[in-house]
Design a protein around this motif. Structure first.
Motif, PDB file in Angstrom:
ATOM      1  N   ARG A  44       0.855  -1.177   0.000  1.00  0.00           N
ATOM      2  CA  ARG A  44       0.000   0.000   0.000  1.00  0.00           C
ATOM      3  C   ARG A  44       0.896   1.233   0.000  1.00  0.00           C
ATOM      4  O   ARG A  44       2.095   1.143   0.268  1.00  0.00           O
ATOM      5  CB  ARG A  44      -0.912   0.005   1.239  1.00  0.00           C
ATOM      6  N   ASN A  45       0.326   2.368  -0.307  1.00  0.00           N
ATOM      7  CA  ASN A  45       1.111   3.593  -0.355  1.00  0.00           C
ATOM      8  C   ASN A  45       1.209   4.223   1.037  1.00  0.00           C
ATOM      9  O   ASN A  45       0.283   4.102   1.849  1.00  0.00           O
ATOM     10  CB  ASN A  45       0.476   4.583  -1.327  1.00  0.00           C
ATOM     11  N   GLY A 262      -7.662  14.401  -8.389  1.00  0.00           N
ATOM     12  CA  GLY A 262      -8.385  13.796  -7.279  1.00  0.00           C
ATOM     13  C   GLY A 262      -8.081  12.325  -7.097  1.00  0.00           C
ATOM     14  O   GLY A 262      -7.697  11.889  -5.990  1.00  0.00           O
ATOM     15  N   PRO A 263      -8.229  11.495  -8.144  1.00  0.00           N
ATOM     16  CA  PRO A 263      -7.901  10.075  -7.994  1.00  0.00           C
ATOM     17  C   PRO A 263      -6.452   9.820  -7.592  1.00  0.00           C
ATOM     18  O   PRO A 263      -6.163   8.880  -6.848  1.00  0.00           O
ATOM     19  CB  PRO A 263      -8.202   9.504  -9.386  1.00  0.00           C
ATOM     20  N   SER A 264      -5.539  10.667  -8.061  1.00  0.00           N
ATOM     21  CA  SER A 264      -4.136  10.490  -7.682  1.00  0.00           C
ATOM     22  C   SER A 264      -3.922  10.770  -6.201  1.00  0.00           C
ATOM     23  O   SER A 264      -3.106  10.111  -5.546  1.00  0.00           O
ATOM     24  CB  SER A 264      -3.241  11.416  -8.523  1.00  0.00           C
ATOM     25  N   MET A 265      -4.651  11.727  -5.652  1.00  0.00           N
ATOM     26  CA  MET A 265      -4.548  12.004  -4.226  1.00  0.00           C
ATOM     27  C   MET A 265      -5.113  10.847  -3.407  1.00  0.00           C
ATOM     28  O   MET A 265      -4.566  10.483  -2.360  1.00  0.00           O
ATOM     29  CB  MET A 265      -5.272  13.308  -3.894  1.00  0.00           C
ATOM     30  N   VAL A 266      -6.190  10.253  -3.893  1.00  0.00           N
ATOM     31  CA  VAL A 266      -6.744   9.069  -3.230  1.00  0.00           C
ATOM     32  C   VAL A 266      -5.724   7.938  -3.265  1.00  0.00           C
ATOM     33  O   VAL A 266      -5.486   7.253  -2.258  1.00  0.00           O
ATOM     34  CB  VAL A 266      -8.063   8.640  -3.902  1.00  0.00           C
ATOM     35  N   GLY A 269      -3.209   8.223  -0.776  1.00  0.00           N
ATOM     36  CA  GLY A 269      -3.696   8.170   0.591  1.00  0.00           C
ATOM     37  C   GLY A 269      -3.839   9.513   1.243  1.00  0.00           C
ATOM     38  O   GLY A 269      -3.802   9.626   2.471  1.00  0.00           O
ATOM     39  N   ARG A 270      -4.069  10.567   0.446  1.00  0.00           N
ATOM     40  CA  ARG A 270      -4.103  11.925   1.000  1.00  0.00           C
ATOM     41  C   ARG A 270      -5.516  12.397   1.307  1.00  0.00           C
ATOM     42  O   ARG A 270      -5.697  13.378   2.012  1.00  0.00           O
ATOM     43  CB  ARG A 270      -3.443  12.901   0.029  1.00  0.00           C
ATOM     44  N   GLU A 271      -6.526  11.788   0.713  1.00  0.00           N
ATOM     45  CA  GLU A 271      -7.893  12.196   1.020  1.00  0.00           C
ATOM     46  C   GLU A 271      -8.854  11.093   0.627  1.00  0.00           C
ATOM     47  O   GLU A 271      -8.532  10.210  -0.170  1.00  0.00           O
ATOM     48  CB  GLU A 271      -8.268  13.488   0.290  1.00  0.00           C
TER      49      GLU A 271
END
Length: 275
Positions: A44-45, A262-266, A269-271
């Motif tokens: 996981r990241n 948005g998907p890249s932030m998900v 693991g940022r939001e």
């Protein structure tokens, strides 16, 4: 025979006196590569080890594992039947631009977009330092490194994790369109490993991001299929042009930009995903 499960039929156990893993694959034989693949595919990241750092050890691994003499033979054979590739190598052009070079390009041009999306956001133009190339393969890799961020813009890949899939799959697809299969494989390996972490980990751990991931792969492949050999591009000739004109001049087609912030932030693991 009927007692052997269908999926196990044809398996032939191989006897060996070796006390360690032995395979016909040089990649599987290398314990460092096995460890890297297991981590890169299954983890996981987390903020303790950012995704960009994951590629650093791979550079050294591939440098050791790839057969450089064979790759040189493949490039030489390819040049003998591909005059455009031969002329590209003979010219041996290397870009010498720096951050100040892009400041003067007017809004709307490829040069301005590069300044806005790369330099103003404090991305490094050179991801990692490489010595000046001495071989055909080194030159190919050197130019790929110089042009990577420009390929993001040309192929429609956003500057984030999911956006990396677009130029990577463009490259793989484009290599196999314009080069012989064995050579295309050798110059595509790093792009394959780059995409592995995004595709496998996304499906395992970030299902809400999967459709974005799949779309990015499809967009990169579609553009790669439709376009000329972008790996030979000289961007200095088109930086003054509007993006669409620059794409046409460099024979890039079917490029589509999608905002994947948005998907890249998900994925990082940022939001949480919006409802």
């Amino acid at each position: 025979m009927n007692d052997i499960p269908y999926l196990l039929r044809g398996v032939q156990p191989v006897a060996t006196e070796s006390s360690v893993l032995v395979s016909s694959s040089k990649y599987l034989n290398d314990p460092r590569m096995r460890e890297w693949i297991a981590n890169i595919a299954l983890k996981r990241n987390g903020p303790d080890f950012p995704a960009q750092a994951e590629m650093y050890p791979l550079i050294g691994l591939l440098d050791e594992l790839q057969d450089k003499d064979r790759i040189e033979e493949l490039f030489t054979a390819e040049r003998a039947k591909n005059p455009a590739l031969d002329a590209w190598f003979n010219e041996g052009f290397l870009s010498d631009f720096d951050t100040d070079y892009f400041k003067s390009f007017p809004e709307g041009t490829l040069g301005h977009i590069f300044y806005r999306d790369v330099i103003e956001k404090n991305f490094d133009i050179v991801i990692y330092e490489k010595p000046l190339p001495k071989t055909q393969f080194e030159y190919f890799l050197y130019r790929a490194g110089q042009n990577h961020d420009l390929e993001h813009i040309m192929t429609g890949g956003d500057f984030n994790y999911m956006g990396e899939l677009v130029p990577a799959w463009f490259r793989i697809t484009n290599h196999f369109k314009h080069l012989s299969p064995e050579l295309a494989t050798e110059v595509s390996l790093s792009y394959l490993f780059v995409t592995m972490r995004y595709s496998i980990r996304t499906l395992l751990h970030y299902p809400t991001v999967w459709q974005t991931c799949q779309n990015a792969i499809e967009r990169g492949m579609r553009c790669g299929h439709a376009s000329g050999p972008l790996f030979m591009a000289k961007y200095e000739d088109v930086l003054h042009l509007p993006l669409e004109e620059a794409r046409l001049r460099l024979d890039v087609h079917e490029a589509e930009f999608v905002d994947t912030t948005g998907p890249s932030m998900v994925w990082a693991g940022r939001e949480a995903v919006d409802a």
